[in-house]
Scaffold this motif. Structure first.
Motif, PDB file in Angstrom:
ATOM      1  N   VAL A  39      -3.119 -21.587  56.218  1.00 51.62           N
ATOM      2  CA  VAL A  39      -2.199 -20.509  56.224  1.00 51.62           C
ATOM      3  C   VAL A  39      -0.958 -20.647  55.228  1.00 51.62           C
ATOM      4  CG1 VAL A  39      -0.353 -19.447  57.606  1.00 51.62           C
ATOM      5  CG2 VAL A  39      -2.283 -20.535  58.675  1.00 51.62           C
ATOM      6  N   TRP A  40      -0.993 -19.661  54.346  1.00 49.87           N
ATOM      7  CA  TRP A  40      -0.077 -19.459  53.409  1.00 49.87           C
ATOM      8  C   TRP A  40       1.300 -19.140  53.499  1.00 49.87           C
ATOM      9  CZ3 TRP A  40       0.331 -14.664  49.844  1.00 49.87           C
ATOM     10  CH2 TRP A  40       1.089 -14.940  48.502  1.00 49.87           C
ATOM     11  N   VAL A  41       2.123 -20.078  53.109  1.00 52.21           N
ATOM     12  CA  VAL A  41       3.682 -20.128  53.219  1.00 52.21           C
ATOM     13  C   VAL A  41       4.046 -19.467  51.867  1.00 52.21           C
ATOM     14  CG1 VAL A  41       5.783 -21.073  54.082  1.00 52.21           C
ATOM     15  CG2 VAL A  41       3.610 -21.925  54.868  1.00 52.21           C
ATOM     16  N   ASN A  44       7.079 -20.364  49.677  1.00 51.97           N
ATOM     17  CA  ASN A  44       7.202 -21.513  49.148  1.00 51.97           C
ATOM     18  C   ASN A  44       6.137 -21.704  47.917  1.00 51.97           C
ATOM     19  OD1 ASN A  44       8.715 -22.578  51.279  1.00 51.97           O
ATOM     20  ND2 ASN A  44       7.545 -23.685  52.360  1.00 51.97           N
ATOM     21  N   CYS A  45       5.371 -20.528  47.640  1.00 51.52           N
ATOM     22  CA  CYS A  45       4.579 -20.753  46.698  1.00 51.52           C
ATOM     23  C   CYS A  45       4.880 -20.356  45.042  1.00 51.52           C
ATOM     24  CB  CYS A  45       3.338 -19.594  46.935  1.00 51.52           C
ATOM     25  SG  CYS A  45       1.813 -19.487  45.831  1.00 51.52           S
ATOM     26  N   ILE A  46       4.783 -21.373  44.504  1.00 52.48           N
ATOM     27  CA  ILE A  46       4.930 -21.308  43.046  1.00 52.48           C
ATOM     28  C   ILE A  46       3.844 -20.666  42.091  1.00 52.48           C
ATOM     29  CG2 ILE A  46       6.948 -23.358  43.188  1.00 52.48           C
ATOM     30  CD1 ILE A  46       4.720 -25.085  42.192  1.00 52.48           C
ATOM     31  N   HIS A  47       2.747 -20.268  42.809  1.00 54.95           N
ATOM     32  CA  HIS A  47       1.618 -19.583  42.015  1.00 54.95           C
ATOM     33  C   HIS A  47       1.250 -20.321  40.742  1.00 54.95           C
ATOM     34  CE1 HIS A  47       2.248 -15.889  44.384  1.00 54.95           C
ATOM     35  NE2 HIS A  47       3.575 -16.240  44.076  1.00 54.95           N
ATOM     36  N   CYS A  48       1.039 -21.702  41.108  1.00 55.78           N
ATOM     37  CA  CYS A  48       0.539 -22.668  40.117  1.00 55.78           C
ATOM     38  C   CYS A  48      -1.150 -22.532  40.134  1.00 55.78           C
ATOM     39  CB  CYS A  48       0.681 -24.263  40.492  1.00 55.78           C
ATOM     40  SG  CYS A  48      -0.064 -24.795  42.035  1.00 55.78           S
ATOM     41  N   LEU A  49      -1.606 -21.871  41.363  1.00 50.96           N
ATOM     42  CA  LEU A  49      -3.142 -21.665  41.566  1.00 50.96           C
ATOM     43  C   LEU A  49      -3.968 -23.090  41.362  1.00 50.96           C
ATOM     44  CD1 LEU A  49      -3.732 -18.510  39.331  1.00 50.96           C
ATOM     45  CD2 LEU A  49      -2.798 -18.940  41.599  1.00 50.96           C
ATOM     46  N   PHE A  50      -3.262 -24.231  41.656  1.00 50.30           N
ATOM     47  CA  PHE A  50      -4.086 -25.559  42.176  1.00 50.30           C
ATOM     48  C   PHE A  50      -4.953 -25.330  43.251  1.00 50.30           C
ATOM     49  CE2 PHE A  50      -1.547 -29.522  40.454  1.00 50.30           C
ATOM     50  CZ  PHE A  50      -1.469 -28.775  39.201  1.00 50.30           C
ATOM     51  N   CYS A  51      -4.701 -24.437  44.191  1.00 47.53           N
ATOM     52  CA  CYS A  51      -5.425 -24.158  45.271  1.00 47.53           C
ATOM     53  C   CYS A  51      -6.757 -23.532  44.889  1.00 47.53           C
ATOM     54  CB  CYS A  51      -4.764 -23.448  46.459  1.00 47.53           C
ATOM     55  SG  CYS A  51      -3.951 -21.882  45.781  1.00 47.53           S
ATOM     56  N   TRP A  52      -6.820 -22.700  44.034  1.00 43.30           N
ATOM     57  CA  TRP A  52      -8.068 -21.879  43.521  1.00 43.30           C
ATOM     58  C   TRP A  52      -8.698 -22.673  42.648  1.00 43.30           C
ATOM     59  CZ3 TRP A  52      -9.101 -20.672  38.564  1.00 43.30           C
ATOM     60  CH2 TRP A  52     -10.241 -19.780  38.410  1.00 43.30           C
ATOM     61  N   LYS A  66      -1.870 -14.431  40.587  1.00 41.34           N
ATOM     62  CA  LYS A  66      -1.104 -14.792  41.458  1.00 41.34           C
ATOM     63  C   LYS A  66      -1.838 -15.283  42.644  1.00 41.34           C
ATOM     64  CE  LYS A  66       3.575 -13.646  39.746  1.00 41.34           C
ATOM     65  NZ  LYS A  66       4.836 -13.426  40.330  1.00 41.34           N
ATOM     66  N   MET A  67      -1.452 -16.027  43.469  1.00 37.08           N
ATOM     67  CA  MET A  67      -1.938 -16.350  44.804  1.00 37.08           C
ATOM     68  C   MET A  67      -1.796 -15.256  45.709  1.00 37.08           C
ATOM     69  SD  MET A  67      -3.054 -18.376  47.301  1.00 37.08           S
ATOM     70  CE  MET A  67      -3.019 -18.972  48.846  1.00 37.08           C
ATOM     71  N   HIS A  68      -2.554 -14.707  46.373  1.00 40.72           N
ATOM     72  CA  HIS A  68      -2.731 -13.743  47.406  1.00 40.72           C
ATOM     73  C   HIS A  68      -2.933 -13.970  48.897  1.00 40.72           C
ATOM     74  CE1 HIS A  68      -1.119  -9.876  45.863  1.00 40.72           C
ATOM     75  NE2 HIS A  68      -1.322 -10.534  44.665  1.00 40.72           N
ATOM     76  N   GLU A  84      -3.826 -30.378  47.931  1.00 41.79           N
ATOM     77  CA  GLU A  84      -3.302 -30.334  46.349  1.00 41.79           C
ATOM     78  C   GLU A  84      -2.289 -29.370  46.107  1.00 41.79           C
ATOM     79  OE1 GLU A  84      -4.787 -32.257  44.448  1.00 41.79           O
ATOM     80  OE2 GLU A  84      -6.073 -33.156  45.509  1.00 41.79           O
ATOM     81  N   CYS A  85      -1.504 -28.616  47.063  1.00 40.82           N
ATOM     82  CA  CYS A  85      -0.795 -27.849  46.924  1.00 40.82           C
ATOM     83  C   CYS A  85       0.548 -28.684  46.444  1.00 40.82           C
ATOM     84  CB  CYS A  85      -0.252 -27.043  48.007  1.00 40.82           C
ATOM     85  SG  CYS A  85       1.157 -26.146  47.875  1.00 40.82           S
ATOM     86  N   PRO A  86       1.082 -28.275  45.211  1.00 43.94           N
ATOM     87  CA  PRO A  86       2.164 -29.418  44.695  1.00 43.94           C
ATOM     88  C   PRO A  86       3.575 -28.856  45.025  1.00 43.94           C
ATOM     89  CG  PRO A  86       1.539 -27.793  42.832  1.00 43.94           C
ATOM     90  CD  PRO A  86       0.571 -27.447  44.066  1.00 43.94           C
ATOM     91  N   ALA A  87       3.851 -27.753  45.603  1.00 44.89           N
ATOM     92  CA  ALA A  87       5.023 -27.159  45.966  1.00 44.89           C
ATOM     93  C   ALA A  87       5.830 -28.113  46.525  1.00 44.89           C
ATOM     94  CB  ALA A  87       4.893 -25.692  46.773  1.00 44.89           C
ATOM     95  N   LYS A  88       7.156 -28.145  46.220  1.00 45.08           N
ATOM     96  CA  LYS A  88       7.983 -29.018  47.109  1.00 45.08           C
ATOM     97  C   LYS A  88       7.902 -29.175  48.359  1.00 45.08           C
ATOM     98  CE  LYS A  88      12.753 -30.446  46.999  1.00 45.08           C
ATOM     99  NZ  LYS A  88      13.999 -29.426  47.043  1.00 45.08           N
ATOM    100  N   LYS A  90       5.710 -27.578  51.007  1.00 49.15           N
ATOM    101  CA  LYS A  90       4.352 -27.217  51.093  1.00 49.15           C
ATOM    102  C   LYS A  90       4.171 -25.650  51.309  1.00 49.15           C
ATOM    103  CE  LYS A  90       1.872 -31.099  50.207  1.00 49.15           C
ATOM    104  NZ  LYS A  90       0.723 -30.943  49.339  1.00 49.15           N
ATOM    105  N   ALA A  91       3.148 -25.193  50.355  1.00 46.49           N
ATOM    106  CA  ALA A  91       2.879 -23.594  50.765  1.00 46.49           C
ATOM    107  C   ALA A  91       1.581 -23.156  51.414  1.00 46.49           C
ATOM    108  CB  ALA A  91       2.860 -22.868  49.187  1.00 46.49           C
ATOM    109  N   ILE A  92       0.900 -24.211  51.659  1.00 49.38           N
ATOM    110  CA  ILE A  92      -0.281 -24.238  52.782  1.00 49.38           C
ATOM    111  C   ILE A  92      -0.118 -25.156  53.755  1.00 49.38           C
ATOM    112  CG2 ILE A  92      -2.714 -24.171  52.804  1.00 49.38           C
ATOM    113  CD1 ILE A  92      -2.820 -23.783  49.722  1.00 49.38           C
ATOM    114  N   GLU A  93      -0.361 -24.480  54.866  1.00 54.28           N
ATOM    115  CA  GLU A  93      -0.481 -25.480  56.236  1.00 54.28           C
ATOM    116  C   GLU A  93      -1.646 -25.228  56.635  1.00 54.28           C
ATOM    117  OE1 GLU A  93       2.625 -23.967  58.797  1.00 54.28           O
ATOM    118  OE2 GLU A  93       4.431 -24.474  57.570  1.00 54.28           O
TER     119      GLU A  93
HETATM  120  S1  SF4 Z   1      -1.402 -24.601  45.395  1.00 55.95           S
HETATM  121 FE1  SF4 Z   1       0.317 -24.218  46.805  1.00 55.95          FE
HETATM  122  S2  SF4 Z   1       1.808 -23.472  45.164  1.00 55.95           S
HETATM  123 FE2  SF4 Z   1       0.103 -23.413  44.043  1.00 55.95          FE
HETATM  124  S3  SF4 Z   1      -0.630 -21.311  44.274  1.00 55.95           S
HETATM  125 FE3  SF4 Z   1      -1.683 -22.608  45.670  1.00 55.95          FE
HETATM  126  S4  SF4 Z   1      -0.349 -22.048  47.497  1.00 55.95           S
HETATM  127 FE4  SF4 Z   1       1.018 -21.711  45.800  1.00 55.95          FE
END
Ligand code: SF4
Ligand code: SF4
Length: 105
Positions: A39-41, A44-52, A66-68, A84-88, A90-93
């Motif tokens: 679930v995307w929070v 908290n997302c910094i749109h680094c796209l590590f998740c992608w 940008k993450m959507h 892998e989400c590096p946001a301080k 977490k942007a994914i639960e």
């Molecule tokens: S890895 Fe986390 S912070 Fe980076 S784009 Fe994905 S959800 Fe956002």
């Protein structure tokens, strides 16, 4: 009245269930395998796209860089994106799957 399409018989199915058509992964909805869903929070997302980058199923939706959110039809719930989400904060639960909403976004 329309005749229903004939279902393939066992002789029509490739031996071993092989996938013979290239580039067909999009047709297979593997979301039914999932027991936990990411679930995307958003806040908290910094749109680094590590998740992608790390998602093995191309199930992270990105538009204009940008993450959507997630494509829950193709997300198997492995949890790599959340790990892998590096946001301080977490942007994914990862949350338990709600069977009722298996394929809902
Ligand atoms: S890895 Fe986390 S912070 Fe980076 S784009 Fe994905 S959800 Fe956002
Ligand atoms: S849980 Fe796994 S399959 Fe689903 S979006 Fe995250 S990395 Fe991709």
């Amino acid at each position: 009245m329309a005749t229903p399409a004939k279902k393939p018989g066992w002789r029509d199915i490739p031996i071993g269930g092989r996938i013979e058509e290239a580039g067909n992964a999009h047709k297979y909805h593997v979301g039914g395998w999932r027991i936990r869903r990411p679930v995307w929070v958003k806040e908290n997302c910094i749109h680094c796209l590590f998740c992608w980058v790390f998602c093995p199923d191309s199930a992270v939706e990105v538009h204009d860089g940008k993450m959507h959110g997630f494509d829950y039809n193709h997300c198997k719930g492995c949890g790599i994106c959340a790990q892998e989400c590096p946001a301080k904060d977490k942007a994914i639960e990862m949350r338990p799957e709600d069977v009722e909403n298996k394929f809902d976004n």
